[in-house]
Design a protein around this motif. Structure first.
Motif, PDB file in Angstrom:
ATOM      1  N   GLY A 230      33.328  41.508  40.148  1.00 30.74           N
ATOM      2  CA  GLY A 230      32.753  41.333  41.493  1.00 30.74           C
ATOM      3  C   GLY A 230      33.726  41.687  42.602  1.00 30.74           C
ATOM      4  N   HIS A 231      33.402  41.221  43.805  1.00 27.05           N
ATOM      5  CA  HIS A 231      34.295  41.450  44.937  1.00 27.05           C
ATOM      6  C   HIS A 231      35.437  40.451  44.873  1.00 27.05           C
ATOM      7  CE1 HIS A 231      31.054  43.432  47.663  1.00 27.05           C
ATOM      8  NE2 HIS A 231      31.766  44.331  47.039  1.00 27.05           N
ATOM      9  N   GLN A 232      36.625  40.930  45.188  1.00 27.78           N
ATOM     10  CA  GLN A 232      37.733  39.989  45.283  1.00 27.78           C
ATOM     11  C   GLN A 232      37.632  39.298  46.639  1.00 27.78           C
ATOM     12  OE1 GLN A 232      41.702  41.630  45.039  1.00 27.78           O
ATOM     13  NE2 GLN A 232      42.482  39.702  45.891  1.00 27.78           N
ATOM     14  N   VAL A 233      37.384  37.953  46.637  1.00 30.61           N
ATOM     15  CA  VAL A 233      37.191  37.276  47.917  1.00 30.61           C
ATOM     16  C   VAL A 233      38.437  36.530  48.387  1.00 30.61           C
ATOM     17  CG1 VAL A 233      34.684  37.066  47.954  1.00 30.61           C
ATOM     18  CG2 VAL A 233      36.023  35.432  46.634  1.00 30.61           C
ATOM     19  N   ASN A 234      39.319  36.199  47.463  1.00 32.06           N
ATOM     20  CA  ASN A 234      40.570  35.559  47.874  1.00 32.06           C
ATOM     21  C   ASN A 234      41.669  35.969  46.881  1.00 32.06           C
ATOM     22  OD1 ASN A 234      40.133  34.025  45.540  1.00 32.06           O
ATOM     23  ND2 ASN A 234      38.944  32.527  46.719  1.00 32.06           N
ATOM     24  N   GLU A 235      42.760  35.236  46.869  1.00 29.31           N
ATOM     25  CA  GLU A 235      43.873  35.607  45.984  1.00 29.31           C
ATOM     26  C   GLU A 235      43.537  35.412  44.500  1.00 29.31           C
ATOM     27  OE1 GLU A 235      46.801  37.256  46.718  1.00 29.31           O
ATOM     28  OE2 GLU A 235      45.499  37.530  48.464  1.00 29.31           O
ATOM     29  N   ASN A 236      42.529  34.564  44.241  1.00 31.55           N
ATOM     30  CA  ASN A 236      42.172  34.295  42.837  1.00 31.55           C
ATOM     31  C   ASN A 236      41.294  35.413  42.293  1.00 31.55           C
ATOM     32  OD1 ASN A 236      43.485  31.837  43.038  1.00 31.55           O
ATOM     33  ND2 ASN A 236      41.624  30.870  43.875  1.00 31.55           N
ATOM     34  N   TYR A 430      28.814  58.408  52.133  1.00 30.93           N
ATOM     35  CA  TYR A 430      29.317  57.583  51.029  1.00 30.93           C
ATOM     36  C   TYR A 430      28.147  56.821  50.404  1.00 30.93           C
ATOM     37  CZ  TYR A 430      34.276  58.588  51.132  1.00 30.93           C
ATOM     38  OH  TYR A 430      35.489  59.213  50.994  1.00 30.93           O
ATOM     39  N   PHE A 431      27.714  57.328  49.267  1.00 33.65           N
ATOM     40  CA  PHE A 431      26.527  56.736  48.643  1.00 33.65           C
ATOM     41  C   PHE A 431      26.873  55.522  47.775  1.00 33.65           C
ATOM     42  CE2 PHE A 431      23.598  60.751  48.801  1.00 33.65           C
ATOM     43  CZ  PHE A 431      23.691  60.735  50.176  1.00 33.65           C
ATOM     44  N   ASP A 432      28.143  55.050  47.880  1.00 38.05           N
ATOM     45  CA  ASP A 432      28.459  53.761  47.249  1.00 38.05           C
ATOM     46  C   ASP A 432      28.191  52.621  48.232  1.00 38.05           C
ATOM     47  OD1 ASP A 432      30.605  54.637  48.831  1.00 38.05           O
ATOM     48  OD2 ASP A 432      32.128  53.676  47.575  1.00 38.05           O
ATOM     49  N   HIS A 433      27.835  52.959  49.463  1.00 38.52           N
ATOM     50  CA  HIS A 433      27.475  51.934  50.459  1.00 38.52           C
ATOM     51  C   HIS A 433      26.097  51.354  50.152  1.00 38.52           C
ATOM     52  CE1 HIS A 433      30.149  53.802  53.863  1.00 38.52           C
ATOM     53  NE2 HIS A 433      30.855  53.206  52.907  1.00 38.52           N
ATOM     54  N   TYR A 434      25.857  50.174  50.687  1.00 41.24           N
ATOM     55  CA  TYR A 434      24.504  49.607  50.616  1.00 41.24           C
ATOM     56  C   TYR A 434      23.518  50.546  51.298  1.00 41.24           C
ATOM     57  CZ  TYR A 434      26.337  45.105  49.045  1.00 41.24           C
ATOM     58  OH  TYR A 434      26.924  44.114  48.311  1.00 41.24           O
ATOM     59  N   PRO A 442      21.612  45.447  44.907  1.00 41.33           N
ATOM     60  CA  PRO A 442      22.648  45.158  43.921  1.00 41.33           C
ATOM     61  C   PRO A 442      24.034  45.265  44.568  1.00 41.33           C
ATOM     62  CG  PRO A 442      21.613  47.304  43.497  1.00 41.33           C
ATOM     63  CD  PRO A 442      20.847  46.654  44.607  1.00 41.33           C
ATOM     64  N   LEU A 443      25.010  44.591  43.979  1.00 41.08           N
ATOM     65  CA  LEU A 443      26.368  44.572  44.539  1.00 41.08           C
ATOM     66  C   LEU A 443      26.885  45.986  44.792  1.00 41.08           C
ATOM     67  CD1 LEU A 443      28.778  42.551  45.124  1.00 41.08           C
ATOM     68  CD2 LEU A 443      29.669  43.282  42.907  1.00 41.08           C
ATOM     69  N   ALA A 444      27.378  46.209  46.000  1.00 35.61           N
ATOM     70  CA  ALA A 444      27.961  47.510  46.338  1.00 35.61           C
ATOM     71  C   ALA A 444      29.290  47.254  47.029  1.00 35.61           C
ATOM     72  CB  ALA A 444      27.020  48.290  47.250  1.00 35.61           C
ATOM     73  N   ILE A 445      30.015  48.342  47.307  1.00 31.42           N
ATOM     74  CA  ILE A 445      31.358  48.168  47.861  1.00 31.42           C
ATOM     75  C   ILE A 445      31.301  47.576  49.272  1.00 31.42           C
ATOM     76  CG2 ILE A 445      31.556  50.511  48.867  1.00 31.42           C
ATOM     77  CD1 ILE A 445      34.477  50.436  47.580  1.00 31.42           C
ATOM     78  N   GLY A 446      30.206  47.818  50.001  1.00 31.73           N
ATOM     79  CA  GLY A 446      30.078  47.350  51.384  1.00 31.73           C
ATOM     80  C   GLY A 446      29.393  48.420  52.197  1.00 31.73           C
ATOM     81  N   VAL A 479      30.169  59.647  45.508  1.00 29.35           N
ATOM     82  CA  VAL A 479      29.643  58.524  44.732  1.00 29.35           C
ATOM     83  C   VAL A 479      30.815  57.894  43.968  1.00 29.35           C
ATOM     84  CG1 VAL A 479      27.938  57.819  43.005  1.00 29.35           C
ATOM     85  CG2 VAL A 479      27.427  59.721  44.547  1.00 29.35           C
ATOM     86  N   TRP A 480      31.428  56.931  44.637  1.00 29.18           N
ATOM     87  CA  TRP A 480      32.546  56.179  44.045  1.00 29.18           C
ATOM     88  C   TRP A 480      31.949  55.061  43.195  1.00 29.18           C
ATOM     89  CZ3 TRP A 480      36.733  58.889  44.699  1.00 29.18           C
ATOM     90  CH2 TRP A 480      36.876  59.681  45.838  1.00 29.18           C
ATOM     91  N   THR A 481      32.611  54.775  42.070  1.00 31.44           N
ATOM     92  CA  THR A 481      31.898  53.937  41.093  1.00 31.44           C
ATOM     93  C   THR A 481      32.582  52.608  40.764  1.00 31.44           C
ATOM     94  OG1 THR A 481      32.937  55.179  39.298  1.00 31.44           O
ATOM     95  CG2 THR A 481      30.775  55.941  40.043  1.00 31.44           C
TER      96      THR A 481
END
Ligand code: ACM
Ligand code: ZN
Length: 616
Positions: A230-236, A430-434, A442-446, A479-481
């Protein structure tokens, strides 16, 4: 000229006499010029595909066309060489005798000759291929019952592309996609008349191309021990701790290159340097400044460890490129050049020595030296380089083509200097965007890049002097994956956005019209369904956007991409109906708690109700 005028007059006459409505034609990208009448072209068991011989490429196209028709009808047309065809009935003819330079290398003309047979004419086989792609989009859906007759609208097309470079990119470094999928991706590109696949083959997270001289690149570099979840949201950071990877053998690469050539697509391989090279460094740590050890990355981002500029690295890269040149017959090799931290170079005796001996003042100039050297090497093998727009920093290599991704400034600067440019600005390409509200996607890079935003893109920047327009070769979607792990994730992100981009790069600027494009989408959605592809229908969804206005007040807006739709909404928890309030303009978000909204056309609801609760 006279013949054409008479023909057009006849068409006009036929159309003027017609009372019936003209059928919807859903060809994407929109042909440069076309006329359609409510007359019909009928194909049946007697229909043959007649190709101009001797021409092996045309023969293959004719065979494939027959096969495609066979999927839609209870008959598969016989393929006959023109020299063997005694007469012409309700046939399809493919000829390369157009002899009209106005159609260029890729244009074609399609005509319903004497209301009898359908001809596709071009200056060469490439044009015929594109004519066939248009023809295939006239065919009705594949039904359960295959009909004995195919009835199509009578159509006349004159068509050629606006731009010579029409690209789609595919990152196989972050996630690996099998040959079968790369071929499917090429099929989709061909359907939309793209002619260049930018194959991003090396990354921090995986090296994907077999290099015989350096087997560890794939033995070691093609595999990582873990992937971030998933997305890294903090240091963990959370990792899956699963070994992941894969690569293409040289035999597979050749197979893909040959397959693409049949579909009139050139592949540009990208071998990233000097950055995004951790996988290669994990395999050959001596090519880095510190000597390692390094690990194939299991998370995303930009890493400090890049290739060292010592002599040994250049030998290594030249050996690799020699093998790459042998596999890819196209003119261009993409050498990356993006996102290169200079941290290691600043502290590396070899790199500092290089800067001194080459009289380079900054590490940016060292990067420029790196790119120039590689360009010189490739030029000596009759190849040209493309690089991301960072290659402008520290001085552009003399013949380099620039891929403008950090907006359009890099593209403008390069074109003003007389360099060729391919536009791939992040906000629209950038087709990796929402492509819709992230709550519904579905989850995308942003980011957010809606289909209509892709469609509205104009690759030639207004700021550019007109005498520099010619340097804009075209545009490409990337299309970054990182977040696309499976083929169906990729098709979801590109369908239908690549259809929108295809009109940007193929169709005349003044004939592009969002509402006309939108009307063609149902036909294409049906095609995707027939092909068993996962695709996005988010274009029919509403989008809630909260933005600060000039008084620093958060304003909520609801947007729809559906042409002529009216948005109706409620704030009292009831479902919106045709009698609900019409959305006119943004409301202060403060005033809204929960909102339900839907789009309506002519009093009929289109799609679902979308809801938003504003957290206070
Ligand atoms: C890029 O997106 N780093 C080219
Ligand atoms: Zn170094």
């Amino acid at each position: 000229m006279f013949k054409k005028a008479v023909f057009l007059f006849l068409i006009f006459l036929v159309m003027a006499c017609e009372k019936r409505e003209k059928p919807q034609v859903s060809i994407i990208p929109r042909p440069e010029k076309y006329w359609v009448s409510s007359n019909t072209i009928n194909f049946d068991r007697k229909t043959r595909i007649i190709y101009e011989d001797p021409n092996p490429a045309l023969r293959l196209m004719a065979d494939d066309l027959a096969l495609q028709i066979g999927k839609h009808a209870a008959f598969t047309p016989e393929v006959v060489a023109l020299s063997q065809a005694k007469s012409i009935g309700n046939d399809i003819t493919l000829t390369i005798n157009l002899a009209d330079s106005a159609y260029g290398n890729e244009g074609y003309k399609m005509e319903h000759n004497g209301m009898k047979f359908l001809s596709i004419q071009a200056n060469n086989a490439k044009g015929i291929f594109y004519g066939i792609q248009s023809f295939l989009q006239l065919l009705p859906s594949v039904g359960v019952e295959k009909p004995d007759e195919i009835v199509l609208p009578s159509i006349y097309i004159e068509d050629k592309p606006r731009f010579s470079y029409r690209g789609m990119h595919l990152d196989v470094g972050r996630h690996f996609f099998p040959v079968s999928f790369v071929k499917q991706y090429i099929d989709l590109m061909a359907m939309y008349k793209f002619n260049t696949l930018h194959w991003h083959l090396t990354e921090d997270q995986g090296w994907r191309i077999e290099i015989k001289k350096y087997p560890k690149l794939t033995e070691v570099g093609a595999w990582r021990d873990k992937t971030i979840v998933g997305h890294q949201v903090n240091e963990n950071k959370v990792f899956d701790n699963l070994r992941y990877g894969g690569f293409y053998t040289q035999e597979e690469i050749r197979e893909v290159v040959d397959y693409a050539a049949l579909k009139q697509i050139t592949i540009i391989p990208e071998i990233e340097m000097p950055g995004h090279s951790l996988a290669a460094l994990a395999a050959y740590p001596e090519m880095g400044c510190s000597g390692g050890p390094y690990q194939v990355a299991g998370e995303w981002g930009v890493f400090d460890d890049v290739y060292c500029t010592k002599e040994q690295t250049f030998t290594f890269l030249e050996d690799i490129l020699t093998e790459v040149i042998g596999l890819f017959p196209g003119t261009y090799i993409h050498i990356g050049g993006d996102e290169v931290p200079k941290t290691r170079w600043k502290n590396c005796p070899s790199c500092q020595k290089r800067m001194k001996s080459e009289k380079l003042k900054t590490e940016q100039e060292l990067q420029s030296y790196f790119v120039r050297r590689i360009e010189k090497f490739l030029a000596s093998h009759n190849r040209r380089i493309i690089g991301w727009d960072e290659i402008l920093e520290g001085g552009l290599a003399p013949e380099a083509t620039v891929m403008s991704w950090r907006g359009i400034t890099g593209g403008i600067d390069a074109a003003q200097m007389g360099h060729d440019v391919i536009m791939t600005p992040g906000d629209v390409c950038y087709f990796d965007h929402y492509q819709g509200d992230s709550d519904h996607e579905p989850l995308a890079i942003g980011g957010l890049t809606k289909v209509s935003e892709v469609y509205a893109y104009e690759p030639v920047p207004e700021e550019l002097s007109p005498n520099r327009f010619k340097y804009i070769l075209g545009a490409q979607a990337n299309v970054w994956t990182e977040y696309l792990t499976k083929p169906e994730d990729v098709t979801y992100m590109v369908l239908p956005r690549m259809a929108a981009l295809s009109e940007v790069v193929w169709s005349p600027k003044e004939k592009r019209e969002w509402s006309a494009f939108y009307k063609k989408l149902p036909y294409h959605f049906a095609l995707y369904k027939e092909m068993g592809l996962h695709y996005s229908q988010s274009v029919n969804n509403l989008y809630f956007r909260i933005k600060l206005d000039e008084n620093k007040v958060n304003q909520l807006n609801i947007e729809t991409e559906i042409p002529d739709a009216v948005i109706r909404y409620t704030t009292n928890d009831s479902m919106p109906s045709v009698n609900s309030k019409k959305w006119i303009k943004a409301l202060p978000a403060e005033e809204v708690n929960t909102i339900h909204a839907a789009a309506f056309i002519d009093g009929k609801q289109i799609g679902e109700v979308f809801s938003k609760t504003i957290s206070k």
